[in-house]
Design a protein around this motif. Structure first.
Motif, PDB file in Angstrom:
ATOM      1  N   UNK A  53       2.472  -3.880   7.200  1.00 27.45           N
ATOM      2  CA  UNK A  53       1.538  -2.957   6.539  1.00 27.45           C
ATOM      3  C   UNK A  53       2.198  -2.377   5.294  1.00 27.45           C
ATOM      4  N   UNK A  54       3.442  -1.945   5.421  1.00 29.62           N
ATOM      5  CA  UNK A  54       4.183  -1.388   4.292  1.00 29.62           C
ATOM      6  C   UNK A  54       4.305  -2.419   3.167  1.00 29.62           C
ATOM      7  N   UNK A  55       4.644  -3.648   3.528  1.00 28.57           N
ATOM      8  CA  UNK A  55       4.814  -4.708   2.536  1.00 28.57           C
ATOM      9  C   UNK A  55       3.492  -5.011   1.825  1.00 28.57           C
ATOM     10  N   UNK A  56       2.414  -5.070   2.579  1.00 26.45           N
ATOM     11  CA  UNK A  56       1.111  -5.320   1.966  1.00 26.45           C
ATOM     12  C   UNK A  56       0.697  -4.179   1.036  1.00 26.45           C
ATOM     13  N   UNK A  57       0.980  -2.969   1.421  1.00 21.17           N
ATOM     14  CA  UNK A  57       0.668  -1.824   0.542  1.00 21.17           C
ATOM     15  C   UNK A  57       1.485  -1.892  -0.734  1.00 21.17           C
ATOM     16  N   UNK A  58       2.743  -2.316  -0.631  1.00 18.32           N
ATOM     17  CA  UNK A  58       3.596  -2.486  -1.811  1.00 18.32           C
ATOM     18  C   UNK A  58       2.987  -3.554  -2.730  1.00 18.32           C
ATOM     19  N   UNK A  59       2.597  -4.679  -2.153  1.00 19.98           N
ATOM     20  CA  UNK A  59       2.017  -5.771  -2.927  1.00 19.98           C
ATOM     21  C   UNK A  59       0.741  -5.311  -3.626  1.00 19.98           C
ATOM     22  N   UNK A  60      -0.134  -4.670  -2.882  1.00 20.12           N
ATOM     23  CA  UNK A  60      -1.411  -4.222  -3.453  1.00 20.12           C
ATOM     24  C   UNK A  60      -1.196  -3.173  -4.548  1.00 20.12           C
ATOM     25  N   UNK A  61      -0.240  -2.284  -4.340  1.00 25.02           N
ATOM     26  CA  UNK A  61       0.061  -1.287  -5.367  1.00 25.02           C
ATOM     27  C   UNK A  61       0.595  -1.929  -6.638  1.00 25.02           C
ATOM     28  N   UNK A  62       1.473  -2.909  -6.473  1.00 28.94           N
ATOM     29  CA  UNK A  62       2.025  -3.611  -7.631  1.00 28.94           C
ATOM     30  C   UNK A  62       0.927  -4.375  -8.373  1.00 28.94           C
ATOM     31  N   UNK A  63      -0.006  -4.943  -7.636  1.00 32.98           N
ATOM     32  CA  UNK A  63      -1.121  -5.640  -8.274  1.00 32.98           C
ATOM     33  C   UNK A  63      -1.993  -4.681  -9.074  1.00 32.98           C
ATOM     34  N   UNK A  64      -2.227  -3.488  -8.536  1.00 35.20           N
ATOM     35  CA  UNK A  64      -3.023  -2.493  -9.263  1.00 35.20           C
ATOM     36  C   UNK A  64      -2.362  -2.123 -10.579  1.00 35.20           C
ATOM     37  N   UNK A  65      -1.035  -2.240 -10.639  1.00 32.81           N
ATOM     38  CA  UNK A  65      -0.320  -1.940 -11.881  1.00 32.81           C
ATOM     39  C   UNK A  65      -0.323  -3.123 -12.840  1.00 32.81           C
ATOM     40  N   UNK A  66      -0.930  -4.231 -12.432  1.00 36.22           N
ATOM     41  CA  UNK A  66      -1.042  -5.383 -13.309  1.00 36.22           C
ATOM     42  C   UNK A  66       0.036  -6.431 -13.128  1.00 36.22           C
ATOM     43  N   UNK A  67       0.860  -6.290 -12.105  1.00 33.07           N
ATOM     44  CA  UNK A  67       1.912  -7.280 -11.887  1.00 33.07           C
ATOM     45  C   UNK A  67       1.334  -8.547 -11.267  1.00 33.07           C
ATOM     46  N   UNK A  68       1.882  -9.670 -11.667  1.00 31.60           N
ATOM     47  CA  UNK A  68       1.482 -10.965 -11.130  1.00 31.60           C
ATOM     48  C   UNK A  68       2.228 -11.208  -9.823  1.00 31.60           C
ATOM     49  N   UNK A  69       1.696 -12.112  -9.008  1.00 26.17           N
ATOM     50  CA  UNK A  69       2.317 -12.384  -7.708  1.00 26.17           C
ATOM     51  C   UNK A  69       3.760 -12.870  -7.849  1.00 26.17           C
ATOM     52  N   UNK A  70       4.054 -13.649  -8.874  1.00 26.51           N
ATOM     53  CA  UNK A  70       5.435 -14.114  -9.080  1.00 26.51           C
ATOM     54  C   UNK A  70       6.362 -12.924  -9.359  1.00 26.51           C
ATOM     55  N   UNK A  71       5.884 -11.955 -10.115  1.00 20.54           N
ATOM     56  CA  UNK A  71       6.680 -10.758 -10.406  1.00 20.54           C
ATOM     57  C   UNK A  71       6.854  -9.927  -9.136  1.00 20.54           C
TER      58      UNK A  71
END
Length: 145
Positions: A53-71
């Motif tokens: 859950x923590x990891x998914x929240x980190x991923x989703x938050x990073x995506x909201x900031x415009x980061x790509x999955x590779x980043x």
């Protein structure tokens, strides 16, 4: 790995609800390695722990900031070492700020060009070279020619 529910007792639906990520997205993140494969019950049902859950929240938050999955993968690799990913994240975020600033400048210039074009159009002088382009046909209710 097949295990009983134990410490990893969250179902796919529960993880989806807690993170806002769809089950398809969660499975996709597993396939591409952003999310480690979960434990499975004897019936092969996925079971997740709070770390997922923590990891998914980190991923989703990073995506909201415009980061790509590779980043995001790079940040997670740093995070997985136990080191704070703040420095690499700062570099990525500064680069995204520069990209946003460039896009804002491009859009501002485009807006100015459009405003100039609109201000240059005079309806009373407009000649419609082809039906349906630029100027609408005159409104017969206005008593024009």
């Amino acid at each position: 790995m097949r295990t009983a529910a134990g410490a990893n007792s969250l179902t796919m639906a529960q993880v989806s609800t807690r993170t806002g990520a769809s089950p398809d997205t969660i499975r996709y993140y597993e396939r591409i390695g952003l999310l480690p494969p979960p434990d499975r019950t004897s019936g092969a049902h996925r079971r997740y722990g709070d770390a997922a859950v923590d990891r998914l929240r980190f991923i989703r938050g990073a995506q909201r900031l415009g980061l790509q999955l590779a980043e995001i993968r790079d940040l997670l690799a740093v995070r997985d070492t136990g080191t704070c990913p703040c420095e690499p994240a700062e570099t990525l975020l500064r680069r995204h700020i520069e990209e946003i600033d460039a896009e804002v400048a491009r859009l501002t210039a485009l807006r100015a060009e459009l405003v100039t074009m609109v201000e240059g159009i005079r309806a009373d002088d407009c000649v419609d070279p082809e039906p349906g382009t630029w100027c609408p046909p005159p409104d017969p209710r206005e008593g024009g020619d």
